[in-house]
Design a protein around this motif. Structure first.
Motif, PDB file in Angstrom:
ATOM      1  N   TYR A 131       0.856  -1.189   0.000  1.00  0.00           N
ATOM      2  CA  TYR A 131       0.000   0.000   0.000  1.00  0.00           C
ATOM      3  C   TYR A 131       0.891   1.237   0.000  1.00  0.00           C
ATOM      4  O   TYR A 131       1.923   1.265   0.668  1.00  0.00           O
ATOM      5  CB  TYR A 131      -0.896   0.014   1.241  1.00  0.00           C
ATOM      6  CG  TYR A 131      -1.619  -1.293   1.473  1.00  0.00           C
ATOM      7  CD1 TYR A 131      -2.585  -1.734   0.572  1.00  0.00           C
ATOM      8  CD2 TYR A 131      -1.328  -2.094   2.571  1.00  0.00           C
ATOM      9  CE1 TYR A 131      -3.236  -2.943   0.770  1.00  0.00           C
ATOM     10  CE2 TYR A 131      -1.963  -3.306   2.777  1.00  0.00           C
ATOM     11  CZ  TYR A 131      -2.922  -3.727   1.869  1.00  0.00           C
ATOM     12  OH  TYR A 131      -3.560  -4.918   2.050  1.00  0.00           O
ATOM     13  N   LEU A 132       0.462   2.260  -0.723  1.00  0.00           N
ATOM     14  CA  LEU A 132       1.301   3.462  -0.790  1.00  0.00           C
ATOM     15  C   LEU A 132       0.468   4.684  -1.136  1.00  0.00           C
ATOM     16  O   LEU A 132      -0.476   4.610  -1.928  1.00  0.00           O
ATOM     17  CB  LEU A 132       2.396   3.307  -1.849  1.00  0.00           C
ATOM     18  CG  LEU A 132       3.388   4.474  -1.848  1.00  0.00           C
ATOM     19  CD1 LEU A 132       4.689   4.060  -1.193  1.00  0.00           C
ATOM     20  CD2 LEU A 132       3.640   4.993  -3.235  1.00  0.00           C
TER      21      LEU A 132
ATOM     22  N   ALA B  98      -5.627   1.842  -4.782  1.00  0.00           N
ATOM     23  CA  ALA B  98      -7.079   1.721  -4.656  1.00  0.00           C
ATOM     24  C   ALA B  98      -7.497   1.203  -3.287  1.00  0.00           C
ATOM     25  O   ALA B  98      -8.485   1.676  -2.698  1.00  0.00           O
ATOM     26  CB  ALA B  98      -7.622   0.807  -5.752  1.00  0.00           C
ATOM     27  N   GLU B  99      -6.764   0.218  -2.752  1.00  0.00           N
ATOM     28  CA  GLU B  99      -7.128  -0.343  -1.453  1.00  0.00           C
ATOM     29  C   GLU B  99      -6.999   0.698  -0.342  1.00  0.00           C
ATOM     30  O   GLU B  99      -7.860   0.799   0.541  1.00  0.00           O
ATOM     31  CB  GLU B  99      -6.253  -1.559  -1.142  1.00  0.00           C
ATOM     32  CG  GLU B  99      -6.558  -2.258   0.161  1.00  0.00           C
ATOM     33  CD  GLU B  99      -7.907  -2.956   0.174  1.00  0.00           C
ATOM     34  OE1 GLU B  99      -8.382  -3.294   1.276  1.00  0.00           O
ATOM     35  OE2 GLU B  99      -8.479  -3.159  -0.912  1.00  0.00           O
ATOM     36  N   SER B 100      -5.935   1.497  -0.389  1.00  0.00           N
ATOM     37  CA  SER B 100      -5.754   2.537   0.625  1.00  0.00           C
ATOM     38  C   SER B 100      -6.831   3.608   0.501  1.00  0.00           C
ATOM     39  O   SER B 100      -7.331   4.118   1.510  1.00  0.00           O
ATOM     40  CB  SER B 100      -4.366   3.172   0.484  1.00  0.00           C
ATOM     41  OG  SER B 100      -3.362   2.242   0.778  1.00  0.00           O
ATOM     42  N   LEU B 101      -7.198   3.948  -0.728  1.00  0.00           N
ATOM     43  CA  LEU B 101      -8.280   4.908  -0.927  1.00  0.00           C
ATOM     44  C   LEU B 101      -9.559   4.420  -0.257  1.00  0.00           C
ATOM     45  O   LEU B 101     -10.270   5.186   0.392  1.00  0.00           O
ATOM     46  CB  LEU B 101      -8.522   5.146  -2.417  1.00  0.00           C
ATOM     47  CG  LEU B 101      -7.559   6.081  -3.123  1.00  0.00           C
ATOM     48  CD1 LEU B 101      -7.779   6.012  -4.635  1.00  0.00           C
ATOM     49  CD2 LEU B 101      -7.742   7.517  -2.634  1.00  0.00           C
ATOM     50  N   ALA B 102      -9.850   3.129  -0.423  1.00  0.00           N
ATOM     51  CA  ALA B 102     -11.074   2.571   0.166  1.00  0.00           C
ATOM     52  C   ALA B 102     -10.979   2.532   1.688  1.00  0.00           C
ATOM     53  O   ALA B 102     -11.932   2.879   2.401  1.00  0.00           O
ATOM     54  CB  ALA B 102     -11.321   1.175  -0.381  1.00  0.00           C
ATOM     55  N   GLN B 103      -9.823   2.132   2.213  1.00  0.00           N
ATOM     56  CA  GLN B 103      -9.669   1.984   3.661  1.00  0.00           C
ATOM     57  C   GLN B 103      -9.664   3.332   4.378  1.00  0.00           C
ATOM     58  O   GLN B 103     -10.282   3.494   5.424  1.00  0.00           O
ATOM     59  CB  GLN B 103      -8.378   1.230   3.974  1.00  0.00           C
ATOM     60  CG  GLN B 103      -8.409  -0.229   3.587  1.00  0.00           C
ATOM     61  CD  GLN B 103      -9.331  -1.049   4.456  1.00  0.00           C
ATOM     62  OE1 GLN B 103      -9.625  -0.700   5.602  1.00  0.00           O
ATOM     63  NE2 GLN B 103      -9.813  -2.161   3.920  1.00  0.00           N
ATOM     64  N   THR B 104      -8.943   4.286   3.836  1.00  0.00           N
ATOM     65  CA  THR B 104      -8.823   5.583   4.525  1.00  0.00           C
ATOM     66  C   THR B 104     -10.071   6.441   4.338  1.00  0.00           C
ATOM     67  O   THR B 104     -10.213   7.452   5.013  1.00  0.00           O
ATOM     68  CB  THR B 104      -7.593   6.345   4.012  1.00  0.00           C
ATOM     69  OG1 THR B 104      -7.675   6.492   2.588  1.00  0.00           O
ATOM     70  CG2 THR B 104      -6.327   5.607   4.373  1.00  0.00           C
TER      71      THR B 104
END
Length: 388
Positions: free
Chosen positions: A228-229, A377-383
């Protein structure tokens, strides 16, 4: 109290891990022993050994039968030999992992070699890497995270604040992208580390960050091997919010002894205090110089040094590099702790400290002083999850 807890944890948990390591090594011998007990053992003389070996082998053969039946149930019509294709496909995913790296404190020379099944590559793909490299600029703040690391899970759960509704954090590491490092930059590095390639190396796209061995440089391609970045950037101009102050005394006390970056930082503070705006170029120059002059400094395992700055966690280093514009960013240390009983009990907490964590930089986005340049994309969803 915690000074006693850590050696106890080191002794007990590390020894428990040694037991686990030895079992991984000795399991094939245990399996052969069970077979030998069934073949050569005397049920009348050693009934407990025979029964134990029988149960172990029965469970082993049941698992084997399940694996075969599952594969043949899921076979495709055009697969003439599903047993062969399934075995060779699985066999090709096995990888021997041997831990030979890490800081000196980790190397006890105990067994640490295993077969790992299907070790997935990093989520940040080649296409992601190309996209990131195309947008990076010196002075960018990099936040990253990994999937599956035990310390990552611990960092997330100890980065909890009441401001987040006691929800665990997401990013576990912070760094400063400094762009190209040349031979001229070597003069900014402390003398003892100027020629140590483990701490300073010139390169076209470099990062400065703090890990277990201390503050050092790293090539951006190595740094981007993660899951993740996000890339954050200081906006083009920064000013103080109405009523805010640039704490000159505090910022000057941050460097002991005085450093090369002090005049650059003081210029930022005075300009902000006078009601003016500072440019991104000024911030980047001060941040880059601050990062290089701290190469070789030790890691702050307490994650609690936000005043003296003679040792650094990853987030504390970035905080130090931006110390001239902390008021404009509205960035300040917060109380973080591990709340093991959340959501049932939010009062009980351990390891509380006033510090900066990687997520604290991400939390500045709504305030507008930082902008998000790239994020997976995963970090966008999580944060983006709402606070419960």
């Amino acid at each position: 109290m915690m000074k006693l807890v850590w050696p106890v944890l080191l002794g007990l948990v590390r020894s428990a891990y040694l037991t686990y390591s030895l079992w991984c090594w000795l399991f094939p011998l245990a399996l052969l022993g069970a077979l030998g007990a069934l073949w050569l053992g005397d049920p009348a003389r050693e009934p407990w050994l025979f029964r134990g070996a029988f149960v172990a082998m029965a469970l082993y053969l049941l698992a084997a039968a399940y694996a075969v039946l599952f594969v043949y149930r899921e076979k495709t019509p055009n697969d003439p030999n599903p047993g062969q294709s399934a075995f060779l496909s699985w066999f090709g995913t096995l990888k021997k992992f041997n831990n030979t790296g890490g800081a000196a404190a980790v190397k006890l020379f105990w067994p640490s070699s295993y077969l790992v099944e299907n070790p997935r590559g990093y989520r940040i793909s080649g296409a992601n890497t190309r996209a990131i490299l195309n947008v990076l600029q010196p002075g960018d703040i990099l936040l990253r995270g990994y999937e599956g690391y035990v310390d990552g899970a611990f960092i997330r759960r100890s980065s909890v604040t009441s401001q987040h509704g006691f929800r665990p954090g997401w990013f576990t590491h912070a760094a400063l992208y400094v762009g190209e490092l040349t031979e001229a930059d070597r003069a900014l590095v402390p003398a003892g580390f100027q020629r140590d390639t483990g701490y300073f190396s010139p390169g076209p796209q470099m990062v400065v960050h703090s890990m277990a061995k201390g503050v050092h440089t790293e090539d951006i391609l190595t740094f981007l091997r993660c899951d993740y970045l996000t890339v954050l950037r200081v906006k083009a101009e920064l000013t103080l919010a109405p009523g805010a102050l640039a704490d000159l005394r505090s910022a000057r006390a941050h460097t002991k002894p005085p450093s090369v970056s002090d005049p650059l930082v003081t210029a930022l503070l005075l300009q902000l205090q006078a009601g003016g705006a500072v440019t991104r170029a000024q911030v980047v120059q001060a941040a880059r110089t601050s990062a290089l002059e701290k190469i070789g400094e030790a890691y702050d395992f307490d994650c609690s040094d936000t005043t003296e700055f003679n040792r650094f966690s990853c987030a504390e280093l970035v905080y130090y590099c931006l110390r001239g514009v902390l008021g404009a960013l509205e960035l300040k240390p917060l109380a973080h702790a591990l709340h093991p009983l959340v959501p049932f009990n939010t009062r009980f907490k351990v390891l509380e400290r006033i510090t900066i964590t990687p997520d604290d930089f991400h939390d500045l986005l709504p305030k507008g002083a930082l902008e998000r340049v790239w994020e997976d994309a995963e970090s966008l969803a999580q944060t983006a999850l709402p606070v419960p």
